[in-house]
Design an enzyme around this catalytic site. Structure first.
Site, PDB file in Angstrom:
ATOM      1  N   GLU A  19       5.992   0.338  11.883  1.00 35.03           N
ATOM      2  CA  GLU A  19       5.923  -1.118  11.764  1.00 35.03           C
ATOM      3  C   GLU A  19       7.281  -1.790  11.882  1.00 35.03           C
ATOM      4  OE1 GLU A  19       4.138  -2.364   8.060  1.00 35.03           O
ATOM      5  OE2 GLU A  19       5.183  -0.848   6.896  1.00 35.03           O
ATOM      6  N   ARG A  24       4.669 -13.784  10.094  1.00 34.88           N
ATOM      7  CA  ARG A  24       3.209 -13.671  10.137  1.00 34.88           C
ATOM      8  C   ARG A  24       2.526 -14.654   9.193  1.00 34.88           C
ATOM      9  NH1 ARG A  24       2.639  -7.713   7.245  1.00 34.88           N
ATOM     10  NH2 ARG A  24       0.740  -8.386   6.220  1.00 34.88           N
ATOM     11  N   HIS A  43      -1.663 -13.607  -4.352  1.00 38.86           N
ATOM     12  CA  HIS A  43      -2.375 -12.497  -4.980  1.00 38.86           C
ATOM     13  C   HIS A  43      -3.846 -12.801  -5.184  1.00 38.86           C
ATOM     14  CE1 HIS A  43       1.815 -11.691  -6.826  1.00 38.86           C
ATOM     15  NE2 HIS A  43       1.802 -11.698  -5.526  1.00 38.86           N
ATOM     16  N   ARG A  85      -3.708  -0.103  -0.076  1.00 42.20           N
ATOM     17  CA  ARG A  85      -2.454  -0.798  -0.416  1.00 42.20           C
ATOM     18  C   ARG A  85      -2.233  -0.696  -1.920  1.00 42.20           C
ATOM     19  NH1 ARG A  85      -4.497  -4.789   3.784  1.00 42.20           N
ATOM     20  NH2 ARG A  85      -2.815  -5.024   5.304  1.00 42.20           N
ATOM     21  N   ASN A 127       0.602  -5.676  11.864  1.00 40.88           N
ATOM     22  CA  ASN A 127       0.959  -7.001  11.327  1.00 40.88           C
ATOM     23  C   ASN A 127       2.467  -7.161  11.310  1.00 40.88           C
ATOM     24  OD1 ASN A 127      -1.748  -7.162  10.748  1.00 40.88           O
ATOM     25  ND2 ASN A 127      -1.508  -6.714   8.568  1.00 40.88           N
ATOM     26  N   ASP A 128       3.123  -6.160  10.732  1.00 40.41           N
ATOM     27  CA  ASP A 128       4.576  -6.239  10.662  1.00 40.41           C
ATOM     28  C   ASP A 128       5.202  -5.956  12.015  1.00 40.41           C
ATOM     29  OD1 ASP A 128       5.297  -7.076   8.090  1.00 40.41           O
ATOM     30  OD2 ASP A 128       4.701  -5.144   7.253  1.00 40.41           O
ATOM     31  N   ARG A 146      -0.967   4.255   0.601  1.00 42.01           N
ATOM     32  CA  ARG A 146       0.364   3.855   1.055  1.00 42.01           C
ATOM     33  C   ARG A 146       1.234   3.657  -0.178  1.00 42.01           C
ATOM     34  NH1 ARG A 146       1.182  -1.550   4.291  1.00 42.01           N
ATOM     35  NH2 ARG A 146       0.671  -2.506   2.298  1.00 42.01           N
ATOM     36  N   CYS A 152      -3.642   0.117  11.422  1.00 41.39           N
ATOM     37  CA  CYS A 152      -4.283  -0.498  10.263  1.00 41.39           C
ATOM     38  C   CYS A 152      -3.931  -1.973  10.084  1.00 41.39           C
ATOM     39  CB  CYS A 152      -3.963   0.280   8.990  1.00 41.39           C
ATOM     40  SG  CYS A 152      -2.200   0.459   8.696  1.00 41.39           S
TER      41      CYS A 152
HETATM   42  C1  PEP Z   1       0.825  -4.008   8.605  1.00 39.48           C
HETATM   43  O1  PEP Z   1       1.984  -4.374   8.468  1.00 39.48           O
HETATM   44  O2  PEP Z   1       0.211  -4.081   9.676  1.00 39.48           O
HETATM   45  C2  PEP Z   1       0.083  -3.447   7.469  1.00 39.48           C
HETATM   46  C3  PEP Z   1      -1.091  -2.893   7.642  1.00 39.48           C
HETATM   47  O3  PEP Z   1       0.617  -3.553   6.244  1.00 39.48           O
HETATM   48  P1  PEP Z   1       0.714  -4.903   5.407  1.00 39.48           P
HETATM   49  O4  PEP Z   1      -0.186  -5.899   6.051  1.00 39.48           O
HETATM   50  O5  PEP Z   1       0.299  -4.545   4.026  1.00 39.48           O
HETATM   51  O6  PEP Z   1       2.151  -5.232   5.522  1.00 39.48           O
HETATM   52 MG    MG Z   2       3.160  -3.800   6.804  1.00 40.22          MG
END
Ligand code: PEP
Ligand code: MG
Length: 752
Positions: A608, A642, A366, A473, A631-632, A509, A679
């Site tokens: 995702e 990740r 965090h 977020r 990312n996910d 989100r 994103c």
């Molecule tokens: C993602 O998963 O790409 C995303 C933007 O959300 P987070 O990184 O918050 O999981």
């Molecule tokens: Mg995500």
């Protein structure tokens, strides 16, 4: 040799008298060794101090040849004295001359002494000298005698360090004066030059010798009780987030606070005549010295816990537990801590904060989120740094390469000053692009958005010249607070965001907690695979009250304005429908209460979870917009965590399989005329962003600092030419198209 408990106390009292005399440093030392020798009924007492070159010099002696003083030098590790310095531990040798490490120095005349005991003079765990006692007869020194000698050594260490004994050639800092470099994990990018501030300041113990031992004992007991009380309360409340505490560390604290061995050592130190603070310091010095030599990381960590605990105890004894944030900071503070919570970082004056270095905590922690929002160069996993630094040390944090330089040499400073200037120039160039629309050479307008999550992110919207917030977020507010943010608090934050964004779009989100995003006040079962566990929309549907409160807050905040709400981790059309139903219910309630509604409500889906790739035609018609969470999506496509650098770098986002999946989403969104964004972090890297545009993305969202570099790339890109090149490249059997895409950029002069 009869030594009663009273003897060391008497010795300490006499030492204090010596210190009070106005005389030269050498005269003082000479008197100190005489005092010790007579107190211990020994023929010899000698004091060796470390010099800057690492050797040990005989500085004073009672019993050895006076001519040897300042003339006897021992190389590092040489002789029994060198051995003690190296081991940083008391040692005794009943028959010293026959020990293999004995180094015969004829000038000292010590061959007639058989028994030998020596203790290191420690400062911050490092040896700065050695104090020895010798007897003619073969004998064993008792634990009490060694203890008394250690206490005396500690008092000497403090006196030397505070300049009370001498200055000049001796090194009072052990190895601390040397430049040191560390590597760590970047938390928040940037390069910072500044001076070290310890988040938990070390207490300098000035009152060493007790006037009244019982009084000191009571003070110590009370402080220990207070400390354990604080730890217990923190654990019971589960309020670990603020201080960024790990439960395991607190458990270890609790264990040590009740540990008999630790308490006994404190008690023994008290009995020798030290004050409560000095006793804690004494035990801590020994612990630190052991810690520095411990190869086993687990034991080292536990010793680290004791060290940490001692520091807290010292701060309590000094009457305060505040962090450095409340003290006076240098203009260029590099704050160093073992761990830190997000709220604690926010306590610092941003204007004076340049860098942050942590020994523990993941890149997804965090505090990392806050560090990124504040734009402070930050590193984590910098092991052992606290043992090496002193407040005020010059330091350079290079969060681009993951390096930390302490007390850097002039060459390193000069190299970094250049780097910082270069970065500043580049930033100025990007800033000049702020108002230039991101349009490719062939006329494609690309929407550039920023990712945000805290109020602190908002100035970045104007500074970057972005089109809006592509991903807000919402969980960050939840993660940095000590309790669940209430409806009003949430409403206030969302309203502030919308106010600041004005007519620029903001995509909120819904809460994506669970997985690695843990709420300290929300107890969920420990999961084997949290990233694919009970998180995001799954939690929202199972615990609708949480989700509904959030939706209500968003609806209220957006009254009369447009509200874009995006649902994370949708794996099936039914989840989107169920969430939409909950949202509709909140809208109905809003209407029933005749509260103002948003001007327009748009519900989006995050792409995702890989399963959604084969349901796009079923889901997209229900959604008002879609956004790829790369990312996910990529971590799940490759089944590569990740957050685990061992595997996350194994697979490239520019792998043809990943790119084909992304192109599939672009095509489906076009078929259903659904606005599409991406994103994930890849959108913020110029080469990756270029590739996304080649695949057909016309809207991307990234960290604010990436907007400039990505815009510069767009202004120099021919999107049509890239699309053609990508069509060829996607058929490739390579594991990554990175090199080919780089070549394309170089050929066409794309600024990446
Ligand atoms: C993602 O998963 O790409 C995303 C933007 O959300 P987070 O990184 O918050 O999981
Ligand atoms: Mg995500």
């Amino acid at each position: 040799m009869p030594t009663s408990v009273g003897a060391p106390r008497q010795l300490l009292r006499r030492l204090r008298e010596v210190m009070a005399q106005q005389e030269s440093a050498q005269a003082r030392l000479d008197r100190v060794v005489v005092l010790i020798a007579s107190n211990m009924v020994a023929e010899v007492c000698s004091l060796y101090l470390g010099r800057r070159d690492g050797s040990l010099e005989l500085f004073a002696t009672e019993g050895l040849n006076p001519g040897a003083v300042h003339n006897t030098h021992l190389k590092p590790g040489e002789g029994l004295v060198g051995l003690i310095a190296e081991q940083a531990e008391p040692m005794q040798f009943p028959d010293a001359q026959h020990h293999p490490a004995f180094s015969y120095r004829p000038e000292t005349g010590e061959e007639i002494y058989h028994s030998f005991v020596g203790v290191p003079i420690l400062r911050g765990g490092h040896t700065i000298g050695v104090l020895t006692v010798q007897n003619r007869t073969k004998r064993t020194y008792s634990d009490e005698e060694i203890e008394a000698l250690q206490t005396t050594a500690m008092v000497l260490a403090e006196m030397i360090a505070s300049g009370g004994l001498l200055t000049g050639e001796v090194s009072t800092e052990g190895r601390r004066e040397l430049a040191a470099s560390f590597t760590g994990l970047p938390l928040s990018e940037g390069v910072a030059l500044g001076h070290v501030v310890l988040h938990e300041p070390r207490i300098v113990v000035t009152r060493l010798i007790a006037e009244d031992i019982e009084f000191e004992r009571r003070r110590l007991l009370q402080a220990i009780e207070e400390l354990t009380g604080m730890i217990d309360t923190m654990m019971e409340r589960g309020d670990l987030a603020r201080a960024g505490e790990h439960r395991e560390v607190l458990e270890a604290f609790r264990m040590f606070a009740h540990d008999h061995g630790w308490r006994r050592r404190l008690d023994e130190a008290l009995l020798t005549g030290l004050t409560a603070e000095a006793a804690v310091q004494r035990v801590r010095n020994d612990t630190r010295a052991r810690m520095l030599r411990m190869p086993d990381p687990y034991t080292r960590d536990r010793l680290h816990d004791i060290d940490d605990l001692s520091n807290r105890l010292l701060r309590l004894l000094a009457g305060g537990v505040g962090t450095a944030a409340t003290g006076s900071l240098p203009q260029d503070a590099i704050v160093i801590a073992r761990t830190m919570g997000p709220a604690e970082l926010l306590d610092y004056d941003r204007q004076r904060l340049r860098g942050l270095v942590l020994e523990e905590g993941g890149a997804q922690s965090h505090v990392a989120i806050v560090a990124r929002a504040l734009g402070i160069a930050s590193l984590t996993q910098v092991k052992g740094v606290l043992e090496t630094v002193e407040p005020g040390d010059a330091a350079i944090v290079d969060a681009d390469s993951g390096e930390l330089h302490i007390r850097p040499t002039q060459e390193v400073i000069a190299a970094y000053a250049d780097k910082v200037r270069f970065r500043a120039r580049r930033q100025a160039q990007y800033a000049a692009l702020r108002t230039v629309p991101p349009v490719t050479l062939d006329g494609e307008r690309i929407a550039l958005h920023i990712n945000a999550g805290l109020l602190y992110d908002l100035p970045h919207l104007d500074q970057s010249g972005a089109d809006g917030i592509g991903l807000f977020r919402t969980e960050l507010q939840f993660m940095i607070s000590a309790t669940f943010p209430r409806l009003e608090q949430q409403t206030r934050l969302y309203k502030a965001i919308l106010d600041a964004a004005g007519d620029r779009p903001v995509v909120f989100r819904s809460l994506d907690v669970g997985g690695d995003k843990v709420l300290p006040y929300f107890r969920a079962d420990k999961e084997e695979n949290p990233a694919i566990g009970w998180r995001a929309i799954r939690m929202a549907l199972d615990r609708p009250a949480l989700f509904r409160t959030q939706v209500r807050a968003l609806l209220r905040a957006a009254h009369g304005r447009e509200l874009r709400l995006m649902l994370p981790m949708i794996a099936d059309r039914s989840e989107f429908e169920a969430a939409r139903k909950l949202i509709d219910r909140e809208v109905t309630i809003l209407k029933r209460h005749r509260r103002p509604e948003p001007k327009r409500l748009m519900i989006g889906v995050m792409v995702e979870v890989p399963a959604l790739l084969w349901q796009l035609d079923k889901v997209l018609p229900l959604a008002d917009f879609a956004s790829v969470g790369s990312n996910d999506l990529i971590q799940f496509l490759f089944a590569a965590d990740r957050g685990n650098t061992r595997v996350s770098e194994r697979f490239d986002a520019l792998n043809p399989a990943a790119l084909k999946a992304l192109r599939q989403v672009v095509e489906a969104a076009a078929r259903h005329e659904v606005p599409l964004n991406l994103c994930g972090e890849m959108a913020g890297r110029p080469l990756e962003a270029m590739t996304l545009i080649g695949l057909g993305f016309r809207s991307i969202s990234m960290a604010p600092a990436s907007v400039g570099p990505v815009k510069a790339m767009i202004l120099s890109l021919d999107a049509g030419a890239l699309r053609e090149r990508l069509d060829e490249l996607l058929g490739s059997e390579k594991a990554s198209l990175r090199e080919d895409l780089r070549r394309f950029a170089a050929e066409k002069g794309v600024q990446i």
